[in-house]
Design a protein around this motif. Structure first.
Motif, short mmCIF file in Angstrom:
data_model
loop_
_atom_site.label_atom_id
_atom_site.label_comp_id
_atom_site.label_asym_id
_atom_site.label_seq_id
_atom_site.Cartn_x
_atom_site.Cartn_y
_atom_site.Cartn_z
N ASP A 1 0.84 -1.21 0.00
CA ASP A 1 0.00 0.00 0.00
C ASP A 1 0.87 1.26 0.00
N ILE A 2 1.95 1.23 0.78
CA ILE A 2 2.87 2.37 0.84
C ILE A 2 3.49 2.60 -0.54
N ILE A 3 3.87 1.51 -1.21
CA ILE A 3 4.43 1.62 -2.56
C ILE A 3 3.39 2.23 -3.50
N ALA A 4 2.14 1.77 -3.41
CA ALA A 4 1.08 2.26 -4.30
C ALA A 4 0.86 3.76 -4.13
N ILE A 5 0.80 4.23 -2.89
CA ILE A 5 0.62 5.66 -2.65
C ILE A 5 1.78 6.44 -3.26
N GLU B 1 11.65 -1.85 3.17
CA GLU B 1 10.73 -2.96 3.33
C GLU B 1 11.08 -3.79 4.57
N PHE B 2 12.38 -4.05 4.77
CA PHE B 2 12.80 -4.80 5.96
C PHE B 2 12.40 -4.05 7.22
N THR C 1 9.70 13.85 -1.08
CA THR C 1 11.01 13.26 -0.80
C THR C 1 10.87 11.80 -0.41
N TYR C 2 9.91 11.52 0.47
CA TYR C 2 9.66 10.16 0.93
C TYR C 2 9.23 9.25 -0.23
N ALA C 3 8.28 9.70 -1.02
CA ALA C 3 7.76 8.90 -2.13
C ALA C 3 8.86 8.58 -3.14
N ILE D 1 10.92 5.75 -1.74
CA ILE D 1 10.20 4.48 -1.80
C ILE D 1 10.21 3.92 -3.22
N VAL D 2 9.89 4.76 -4.20
CA VAL D 2 9.80 4.30 -5.59
C VAL D 2 11.17 3.86 -6.10
N LYS D 3 12.22 4.52 -5.69
CA LYS D 3 13.58 4.13 -6.12
C LYS D 3 14.02 2.83 -5.46
#
Length: 155
Positions: free
Chosen positions: A72-76, A131-132, A115-117, A120-122
């Motif tokens: 879900d975090i990746i999707a956002i 993820e860990f 910045t956060y997104a 995550i996407v990278k």
């Protein structure tokens, strides 16, 4: 998008999270709600967006997380980085679960979220540090309260 449509979807998803063996949800395009559905016995809903959206809601069924999953975090993050949010300040991402929890995320600080997104996407490849970290704090072995605390610590 009307408050009634939002509440109806949330209530419907809450019921389905207990009875169904697939995830369901809805994508909000302005005043239009497009219902989405995953595959039997899978904890995901594959979607492809072709236009900017106001928000997205879905449920987690039995054996699913009691809070947002790392997927879900990746999707956002992907929705943001691909420019598919109608307005980041008005965007919402919701989940309701079979544990009877409901969460709705919004973006308060677009600069910090950007910045956060991007990070995550990278780092989408499985096994990377974010993820860990997330899976160490939020997982199916935790209680609802432990997952909430873990999610807040992660953020």
């Amino acid at each position: 998008m009307g408050k009634a449509a939002f509440n109806n979807l949330r209530n419907n998803l809450a019921k389905k999270s207990v009875t169904d063996n697939y995830e369901s949800g809805g994508i909000f395009y302005g005043d239009n709600l497009i219902e989405i559905k995953g595959k039997k016995d899978e904890h995901s809903i594959p979607i492809t967006l072709y236009d900017k959206i106001n928000g997205l809601m879905h449920n987690h069924v039995k054996a699913g997380y009691s809070i947002l999953s790392y997927s879900d975090i990746i999707a956002i993050s992907q929705i943001y980085t691909q420019g598919l949010m109608m307005s980041p300040q008005g965007f919402f991402f919701g989940v309701t679960t079979h544990q009877k929890t409901n969460y709705l995320l919004t973006i308060e600080n677009v600069s910090l979220f950007s910045t956060y997104a991007d990070k995550i996407v990278k780092g989408i490849s499985p096994g990377l540090p974010y993820e860990f970290l997330y899976e160490g704090l939020v997982n199916n072995n935790n209680s609802v309260q432990q997952n909430l605390n873990g999610f807040l610590n992660y953020l």
